[in-house]
Design a protein around this motif. Structure first.
Motif, mmCIF file in Angstrom:
data_model
loop_
_atom_site.group_PDB
_atom_site.id
_atom_site.type_symbol
_atom_site.label_atom_id
_atom_site.label_comp_id
_atom_site.label_asym_id
_atom_site.label_seq_id
_atom_site.Cartn_x
_atom_site.Cartn_y
_atom_site.Cartn_z
ATOM 1 N N THR A 12 -18.066 -53.700 51.379
ATOM 2 C CA THR A 12 -17.482 -52.049 52.513
ATOM 3 C C THR A 12 -18.737 -50.495 51.469
ATOM 4 O O THR A 12 -18.919 -51.047 50.120
ATOM 5 N N VAL A 48 -19.043 -47.662 50.789
ATOM 6 C CA VAL A 48 -18.123 -46.280 50.314
ATOM 7 C C VAL A 48 -18.812 -45.097 50.480
ATOM 8 O O VAL A 48 -19.585 -45.338 49.386
ATOM 9 N N LEU A 65 -16.843 -46.831 55.131
ATOM 10 C CA LEU A 65 -16.177 -45.770 54.975
ATOM 11 C C LEU A 65 -17.039 -44.603 54.230
ATOM 12 O O LEU A 65 -16.687 -44.269 53.326
ATOM 13 N N THR A 98 -15.471 -40.967 52.925
ATOM 14 C CA THR A 98 -14.534 -40.733 52.469
ATOM 15 C C THR A 98 -14.605 -38.841 52.745
ATOM 16 O O THR A 98 -15.723 -38.580 52.319
ATOM 17 N N VAL A 129 -8.771 -44.002 47.055
ATOM 18 C CA VAL A 129 -9.031 -44.820 48.061
ATOM 19 C C VAL A 129 -9.517 -45.993 47.979
ATOM 20 O O VAL A 129 -9.253 -46.993 48.790
ATOM 21 N N LEU A 130 -10.407 -46.286 47.030
ATOM 22 C CA LEU A 130 -11.060 -47.742 46.839
ATOM 23 C C LEU A 130 -10.154 -48.955 46.475
ATOM 24 O O LEU A 130 -9.825 -49.953 46.478
ATOM 25 N N ASN A 142 -7.409 -49.629 48.706
ATOM 26 C CA ASN A 142 -6.936 -49.886 49.627
ATOM 27 C C ASN A 142 -8.560 -50.274 50.855
ATOM 28 O O ASN A 142 -8.210 -51.103 51.152
ATOM 29 N N VAL A 143 -9.378 -50.369 49.817
ATOM 30 C CA VAL A 143 -10.557 -51.374 50.638
ATOM 31 C C VAL A 143 -10.561 -53.127 49.843
ATOM 32 O O VAL A 143 -11.061 -53.208 48.407
ATOM 33 N N LYS A 144 -10.748 -53.592 50.499
ATOM 34 C CA LYS A 144 -10.373 -55.364 50.713
ATOM 35 C C LYS A 144 -11.423 -55.567 50.064
ATOM 36 O O LYS A 144 -12.814 -55.328 50.465
ATOM 37 N N VAL A 190 -17.236 -53.816 46.481
ATOM 38 C CA VAL A 190 -17.875 -52.299 47.182
ATOM 39 C C VAL A 190 -18.921 -51.977 46.635
ATOM 40 O O VAL A 190 -19.417 -52.133 45.918
ATOM 41 N N SER A 236 -13.817 -54.716 41.515
ATOM 42 C CA SER A 236 -14.155 -54.720 43.076
ATOM 43 C C SER A 236 -15.637 -53.643 43.138
ATOM 44 O O SER A 236 -16.256 -53.843 44.236
#
Length: 328
Positions: A44, A46, A73, A75, A92-93, A95-97, A100, A121
């Motif tokens: 993901t 970010v 994403l 932010t 915020v991080l 909630n990210v699966k 990253v 992550s």
């Protein structure tokens, strides 16, 4: 952990080029030996904006990344204090699966450097014309460390009420100076909208010193804008000399550049020369750099219209012969 490195960017590559290069290197170096679906899963992305901007400044980048299949994403950076902004990004991080890639622009670079510490992550950091502060350094101090920044006289101060009841001070760029100072590569109409909708940043956020530097332990890439009027760079020969940035290469651009007007020139997209034919009369029997000589050496050359320097083939044209003279 792998030592921090900075990926070189060729030519006039801008935001998307830096991200694509970093993502490609990440996928090549971080995948385990056993090839599986999980190993090929894309991270993901970010995106964290900096001062005088908001999350919409990434719109064109988001479109291109999603087209390539990356979850993205963007932010909303509060721009109130470095520690507070980093704490918000950490939330915020959480909630990210999955893996990253954390990307910061301008002041956002200081925020991702603090927020990524201790987060397993986060597999890579990407700095786009951004600050990379070390412990004890602040964005304001770094912006004045070398000559060249014209941000100070082109900003306007505003006061706002703090929760404690005291007055705080925040900065915006003067609207009539915005495009030249911050977005010289962006079309004038778009820059005017950006100037009117810019997000102010608290002076205390720029003055706050960093207490952590995630780029020391997490693989990192950076795109440096040599025409940056906000974050100056050293002008001494041989820069950078510090091991913090062993391989980064500057690219001529300003803080903001319209990603839709640029193209990637990473190493994978450079034109490749055809195999060398030792029997060819013009062949030296050595490999040729496709960006230094024409891959079609048996054809006439013309000036290169690309950014990498590779000559393009030209079809030879036969000249029409004049008709034979008639005998009188």
């Amino acid at each position: 952990m792998t030592a921090s490195v900075v990926q070189p960017i060729r030519g006039r590559a801008a935001l998307t080029a830096g991200l694509v290069t970093a993502l490609g290197a990440l996928l090549l170096t971080s995948a385990p030996a056993e090839a599986g679906v999980a190993a090929r899963a894309k991270p993901t992305i970010v995106l964290v904006h900096g001062a005088f901007a908001d999350a919409s400044s990434w719109n064109d980048v988001i479109t291109k990344l999603k087209r390539d299949g990356y979850p993205v994403l963007a932010t909303a950076n509060p721009l109130r204090s470095l520690s507070g902004d980093a704490a918000y990004l950490k939330s915020v991080l959480r909630n990210v699966k999955g893996p990253v890639v954390l990307v910061g622009h301008s002041y956002g670079g200081a925020v991702i450097s603090a927020a990524a510490v201790g987060n397993s992550s986060v597999k890579a950091l990407v700095y786009i014309a951004a600050f990379l502060p070390d412990n004890g350094e602040s964005a304001l101090a770094l912006s004045g460390k070398y000559p060249g920044s014209t941000l100070g006289p082109n900003t306007q101060q505003w006061t706002y009420r703090l929760p404690s009841g005291a007055d705080g001070v925040e900065l915006t760029i003067k609207q009539d100076k915005f495009r030249k100072q911050f977005a010289a590569d962006v079309p004038a109409r778009k820059a005017a909208v950006m100037a009117a909708s810019q997000r102010p940043i608290s002076v205390s956020a720029l003055e706050e010193k960093a207490t952590a530097a995630a780029w020391k332990t997490i693989p990192s890439w950076a795109l440096i804008a040599t025409g940056d009027r906000n974050i100056p760079r050293p002008r001494s020969a041989g820069w950078p000399a510090a091991p913090r940035h062993p391989r980064r290469r500057p690219t001529p651009r300003t803080q903001c550049r319209s990603p839709s007007r640029t193209r990637s020139l990473s190493s994978s997209s450079r034109p490749r020369a055809p195999p060398v034919d030792p029997s060819h009369p013009r062949s030296s029997g050595k490999e040729r750099d496709p960006c230094s000589v024409s891959p079609y050496s048996n054809l006439p050359r013309r000036p290169c219209r690309g950014e990498c320097g590779a000559a393009l083939p030209v079809r030879s044209r036969s000249r029409r012969q004049p008709p034979p003279a008639r005998s009188r």
